[in-house]
Design a protein around this motif. Structure first.
Motif, PDB file in Angstrom:
ATOM      1  N   ASP A  42       0.832  -1.210   0.000  1.00 10.88           N
ATOM      2  CA  ASP A  42       0.000   0.000   0.000  1.00 10.88           C
ATOM      3  C   ASP A  42       0.862   1.254   0.000  1.00 10.88           C
ATOM      4  O   ASP A  42       0.636   2.181  -0.776  1.00 10.88           O
ATOM      5  CB  ASP A  42      -0.927  -0.006   1.213  1.00 10.88           C
ATOM      6  CG  ASP A  42      -1.915   1.151   1.183  1.00 10.88           C
ATOM      7  OD1 ASP A  42      -2.721   1.212   0.240  1.00 10.88           O
ATOM      8  OD2 ASP A  42      -1.859   2.003   2.089  1.00 10.88           O
ATOM      9  N   ALA A  43       1.881   1.280   0.858  1.00 10.07           N
ATOM     10  CA  ALA A  43       2.767   2.444   0.921  1.00 10.07           C
ATOM     11  C   ALA A  43       3.535   2.607  -0.382  1.00 10.07           C
ATOM     12  O   ALA A  43       3.749   3.732  -0.852  1.00 10.07           O
ATOM     13  CB  ALA A  43       3.733   2.296   2.095  1.00 10.07           C
ATOM     14  N   ALA A  44       3.946   1.500  -0.992  1.00 12.91           N
ATOM     15  CA  ALA A  44       4.708   1.567  -2.245  1.00 12.91           C
ATOM     16  C   ALA A  44       3.866   2.151  -3.373  1.00 12.91           C
ATOM     17  O   ALA A  44       4.334   2.999  -4.142  1.00 12.91           O
ATOM     18  CB  ALA A  44       5.199   0.173  -2.617  1.00 12.91           C
ATOM     19  N   LEU A  45       2.621   1.733  -3.482  1.00 17.87           N
ATOM     20  CA  LEU A  45       1.755   2.214  -4.561  1.00 17.87           C
ATOM     21  C   LEU A  45       1.391   3.684  -4.377  1.00 17.87           C
ATOM     22  O   LEU A  45       1.293   4.443  -5.343  1.00 17.87           O
ATOM     23  CB  LEU A  45       0.481   1.365  -4.633  1.00 17.87           C
ATOM     24  CG  LEU A  45       0.687  -0.076  -5.125  1.00 17.87           C
ATOM     25  CD1 LEU A  45      -0.631  -0.845  -5.047  1.00 17.87           C
ATOM     26  CD2 LEU A  45       1.218  -0.100  -6.541  1.00 17.87           C
ATOM     27  N   ARG A  46       1.184   4.094  -3.130  1.00 19.64           N
ATOM     28  CA  ARG A  46       0.826   5.496  -2.879  1.00 19.64           C
ATOM     29  C   ARG A  46       1.997   6.424  -3.162  1.00 19.64           C
ATOM     30  O   ARG A  46       1.812   7.539  -3.632  1.00 19.64           O
ATOM     31  CB  ARG A  46       0.361   5.670  -1.427  1.00 19.64           C
ATOM     32  CG  ARG A  46      -1.057   5.187  -1.183  1.00 19.64           C
ATOM     33  CD  ARG A  46      -1.559   5.589   0.198  1.00 19.64           C
ATOM     34  NE  ARG A  46      -0.969   4.780   1.246  1.00 19.64           N
ATOM     35  CZ  ARG A  46      -0.041   5.205   2.088  1.00 19.64           C
ATOM     36  NH1 ARG A  46       0.446   6.438   1.981  1.00 19.64           N
ATOM     37  NH2 ARG A  46       0.434   4.414   3.033  1.00 19.64           N
TER      38      ARG A  46
ATOM     39  N   ARG B 273      -1.860  -8.381  11.036  1.00 23.28           N
ATOM     40  CA  ARG B 273      -1.627  -8.780   9.654  1.00 23.28           C
ATOM     41  C   ARG B 273      -2.880  -8.593   8.800  1.00 23.28           C
ATOM     42  O   ARG B 273      -2.790  -8.361   7.588  1.00 23.28           O
ATOM     43  CB  ARG B 273      -1.175 -10.248   9.622  1.00 23.28           C
ATOM     44  CG  ARG B 273      -1.124 -10.892   8.240  1.00 23.28           C
ATOM     45  CD  ARG B 273      -0.185 -10.161   7.334  1.00 23.28           C
ATOM     46  NE  ARG B 273      -0.067 -10.791   6.038  1.00 23.28           N
ATOM     47  CZ  ARG B 273       0.279 -10.156   4.929  1.00 23.28           C
ATOM     48  NH1 ARG B 273       0.523  -8.862   4.974  1.00 23.28           N
ATOM     49  NH2 ARG B 273       0.379 -10.796   3.792  1.00 23.28           N
ATOM     50  N   ARG B 274      -4.057  -8.667   9.403  1.00 25.86           N
ATOM     51  CA  ARG B 274      -5.301  -8.626   8.630  1.00 25.86           C
ATOM     52  C   ARG B 274      -5.460  -7.348   7.822  1.00 25.86           C
ATOM     53  O   ARG B 274      -5.709  -7.405   6.614  1.00 25.86           O
ATOM     54  CB  ARG B 274      -6.494  -8.841   9.566  1.00 25.86           C
ATOM     55  CG  ARG B 274      -6.511 -10.223  10.195  1.00 25.86           C
ATOM     56  CD  ARG B 274      -7.553 -10.338  11.277  1.00 25.86           C
ATOM     57  NE  ARG B 274      -7.426 -11.617  11.979  1.00 25.86           N
ATOM     58  CZ  ARG B 274      -8.057 -11.887  13.121  1.00 25.86           C
ATOM     59  NH1 ARG B 274      -8.837 -10.978  13.687  1.00 25.86           N
ATOM     60  NH2 ARG B 274      -7.897 -13.055  13.704  1.00 25.86           N
ATOM     61  N   PRO B 275      -5.340  -6.155   8.420  1.00 29.90           N
ATOM     62  CA  PRO B 275      -5.443  -4.946   7.579  1.00 29.90           C
ATOM     63  C   PRO B 275      -4.326  -4.841   6.564  1.00 29.90           C
ATOM     64  O   PRO B 275      -4.534  -4.329   5.458  1.00 29.90           O
ATOM     65  CB  PRO B 275      -5.386  -3.797   8.593  1.00 29.90           C
ATOM     66  CG  PRO B 275      -4.793  -4.374   9.831  1.00 29.90           C
ATOM     67  CD  PRO B 275      -5.233  -5.809   9.853  1.00 29.90           C
ATOM     68  N   LEU B 276      -3.134  -5.351   6.897  1.00 32.92           N
ATOM     69  CA  LEU B 276      -2.023  -5.309   5.932  1.00 32.92           C
ATOM     70  C   LEU B 276      -2.292  -6.245   4.772  1.00 32.92           C
ATOM     71  O   LEU B 276      -2.013  -5.921   3.615  1.00 32.92           O
ATOM     72  CB  LEU B 276      -0.730  -5.717   6.638  1.00 32.92           C
ATOM     73  CG  LEU B 276      -0.196  -4.735   7.684  1.00 32.92           C
ATOM     74  CD1 LEU B 276       0.932  -5.377   8.466  1.00 32.92           C
ATOM     75  CD2 LEU B 276       0.257  -3.450   7.036  1.00 32.92           C
ATOM     76  N   ALA B 277      -2.882  -7.416   5.039  1.00 33.39           N
ATOM     77  CA  ALA B 277      -3.186  -8.356   3.981  1.00 33.39           C
ATOM     78  C   ALA B 277      -4.247  -7.797   3.051  1.00 33.39           C
ATOM     79  O   ALA B 277      -4.207  -8.001   1.835  1.00 33.39           O
ATOM     80  CB  ALA B 277      -3.650  -9.689   4.591  1.00 33.39           C
ATOM     81  N   GLY B 278      -5.218  -7.072   3.617  1.00 35.61           N
ATOM     82  CA  GLY B 278      -6.247  -6.475   2.774  1.00 35.61           C
ATOM     83  C   GLY B 278      -5.676  -5.472   1.817  1.00 35.61           C
ATOM     84  O   GLY B 278      -6.053  -5.406   0.638  1.00 35.61           O
ATOM     85  N   LYS B 279      -4.689  -4.681   2.268  1.00 32.44           N
ATOM     86  CA  LYS B 279      -4.068  -3.685   1.405  1.00 32.44           C
ATOM     87  C   LYS B 279      -3.246  -4.350   0.314  1.00 32.44           C
ATOM     88  O   LYS B 279      -3.168  -3.854  -0.814  1.00 32.44           O
ATOM     89  CB  LYS B 279      -3.186  -2.755   2.237  1.00 32.44           C
ATOM     90  CG  LYS B 279      -3.984  -1.847   3.161  1.00 32.44           C
ATOM     91  CD  LYS B 279      -3.074  -1.033   4.044  1.00 32.44           C
ATOM     92  CE  LYS B 279      -3.873  -0.127   4.976  1.00 32.44           C
ATOM     93  NZ  LYS B 279      -3.002   0.661   5.857  1.00 32.44           N
ATOM     94  N   SER B 280      -2.593  -5.488   0.625  1.00 24.95           N
ATOM     95  CA  SER B 280      -1.712  -6.126  -0.338  1.00 24.95           C
ATOM     96  C   SER B 280      -2.486  -6.669  -1.530  1.00 24.95           C
ATOM     97  O   SER B 280      -1.915  -6.880  -2.589  1.00 24.95           O
ATOM     98  CB  SER B 280      -0.913  -7.236   0.312  1.00 24.95           C
ATOM     99  OG  SER B 280      -1.734  -8.344   0.623  1.00 24.95           O
ATOM    100  N   ARG B 281      -3.774  -6.885  -1.403  1.00 24.83           N
ATOM    101  CA  ARG B 281      -4.550  -7.419  -2.507  1.00 24.83           C
ATOM    102  C   ARG B 281      -4.732  -6.397  -3.623  1.00 24.83           C
ATOM    103  O   ARG B 281      -5.227  -6.703  -4.705  1.00 24.83           O
ATOM    104  CB  ARG B 281      -5.904  -7.915  -2.008  1.00 24.83           C
ATOM    105  CG  ARG B 281      -5.826  -9.218  -1.244  1.00 24.83           C
ATOM    106  CD  ARG B 281      -7.199  -9.834  -1.064  1.00 24.83           C
ATOM    107  NE  ARG B 281      -8.027  -9.084  -0.162  1.00 24.83           N
ATOM    108  CZ  ARG B 281      -8.086  -9.312   1.154  1.00 24.83           C
ATOM    109  NH1 ARG B 281      -7.340 -10.252   1.682  1.00 24.83           N
ATOM    110  NH2 ARG B 281      -8.884  -8.612   1.930  1.00 24.83           N
ATOM    111  N   ARG B 282      -4.376  -5.131  -3.364  1.00 21.59           N
ATOM    112  CA  ARG B 282      -4.517  -4.105  -4.407  1.00 21.59           C
ATOM    113  C   ARG B 282      -3.479  -4.266  -5.504  1.00 21.59           C
ATOM    114  O   ARG B 282      -3.620  -3.678  -6.570  1.00 21.59           O
ATOM    115  CB  ARG B 282      -4.358  -2.718  -3.773  1.00 21.59           C
ATOM    116  CG  ARG B 282      -5.394  -2.431  -2.686  1.00 21.59           C
ATOM    117  CD  ARG B 282      -5.147  -1.057  -2.076  1.00 21.59           C
ATOM    118  NE  ARG B 282      -5.972  -0.849  -0.907  1.00 21.59           N
ATOM    119  CZ  ARG B 282      -5.908   0.244  -0.158  1.00 21.59           C
ATOM    120  NH1 ARG B 282      -5.044   1.189  -0.461  1.00 21.59           N
ATOM    121  NH2 ARG B 282      -6.698   0.387   0.899  1.00 21.59           N
ATOM    122  N   ALA B 283      -2.417  -4.975  -5.222  1.00 20.11           N
ATOM    123  CA  ALA B 283      -1.351  -5.089  -6.227  1.00 20.11           C
ATOM    124  C   ALA B 283      -1.809  -5.927  -7.418  1.00 20.11           C
ATOM    125  O   ALA B 283      -2.588  -6.852  -7.272  1.00 20.11           O
ATOM    126  CB  ALA B 283      -0.134  -5.733  -5.593  1.00 20.11           C
TER     127      ALA B 283
END
Length: 306
Positions: free
Chosen positions: A248-252, A296-306
């Motif tokens: 998420d941070a990388a894409l933003r 990990r749950r909120p982080l995993a949700g963000k990673s699905r945007r890739a």
């Protein structure tokens, strides 16, 4: 003359800070008092422990050996001092936590918020550094636990895995790598791979994924943060591996960056909590590992945007 724990603690502080003034401040005493205690210790042991100079203090070879041997003693004393905390409510009171740089900026905001909500009596102190430094501080008793990639391979430590963090390939949006789905490790060459400087576990893990790459052929940028490497990739200087928690941070931060998944089973790292086996606070650290797992749950949700 008898050696005292106080003297060993002062020497430990001097070894950490390499400066009499800063060591005295950390130990909560005056500089002359600390200097006198170190001289008394040198007299008791019959040898110089410290080389004193205008720029600070450097341990002699003998001093380094004394610090290394006393570290275990001081760690065991701290474990005894932690016995009351082990009988209190879980995760209540102070906890000195070390976190590696490729985890800290992504996990800590969620961990601190969740900890404050579930364990309001918890008082976290955070230390961010590379794995090698954190392990040394943990074994010496200067940290209570660390969050890092596991296993660490240290017999003095116990570990509780929290979650797996898959890797993605980060490439310039207009590069051939960005158009291949899934990403292919066999098409990654040494002359285009950008990694953190030596000492970061993320570098070692990326090299393990690309097992045929000779580390000596890699370009050296001396980057110490993943954000720096990702900006270089977005500017077209190469490609790198990015853990899913950082997606998420990388894409933003980088609109010119493309993140591509690997085919299953995707390469990954295991994130967990480690602590000294001798510590009586195992219950606290396993509760901390469970808290990290929940974050990990909120982080995993963000990673699905890739």
């Amino acid at each position: 003359m008898t050696i005292t724990l106080r003297q060993l603690r002062y020497l430990d502080a001097l070894a950490a800070h390499r400066h009499f003034g800063r060591a005295a401040e950390a130990a909560g005493i005056s500089q002359p008092a600390l200097s006198m205690q170190i001289r008394d210790l040198e007299q008791a042991l019959g040898g110089a422990l410290v080389e004193r100079g205008p720029a600070g203090a450097t341990l002699t070879e003998f001093g380094g050996e004394v610090v290394g041997r006393s570290a275990r003693i001081l760690a065991l004393i701290r474990d005894i001092e932690e016995l009351p905390a082990s009988r209190a409510d879980p995760l209540s009171g102070p906890l000195r936590l070390g976190v590696i740089p490729s985890v800290a900026p992504y996990l800590l905001p969620h961990l601190i918020a969740a900890g404050a909500k579930q364990y309001p009596e918890l008082r976290l102190t955070i230390r961010e550094s590379i794995t090698r430094a954190l392990v040394a501080e943990l074994v010496a008793g200067n940290l209570d636990a660390i969050v890092a990639s596991v296993p660490l391979g240290n017999d003095d430590l116990a570990e509780a895995p929290a979650f797996d963090d898959p890797f993605l390939l980060a490439a310039p949006a207009n590069s051939p790598h960005a158009k291949r789905k899934p990403a292919l490790t066999e098409l990654i060459s040494a002359d285009e791979l950008l990694l953190l400087e030596d000492g970061h576990c993320l570098r070692d893990q990326a090299l393990a994924v690309c097992g045929t790459i000779d580390p000596r052929r890699l370009r050296s940028y001396g980057a110490t943060s993943l954000a720096t490497v990702l900006h270089l990739v977005a500017a077209g200087h190469g490609i790198t591996f990015v853990p899913a928690m950082a997606v998420d941070a990388a894409l933003r931060a980088n609109r010119d960056l493309a993140l591509v998944r690997f085919a299953d089973p995707a390469p990954h790292r295991a994130i967990g909590v480690a602590w000294r086996r001798s510590s009586p606070r195992e219950r606290d650290f396993r509760a901390l590992a469970a808290l990290v797992r929940e974050c990990r749950r909120p982080l995993a949700g963000k990673s699905r945007r890739a």
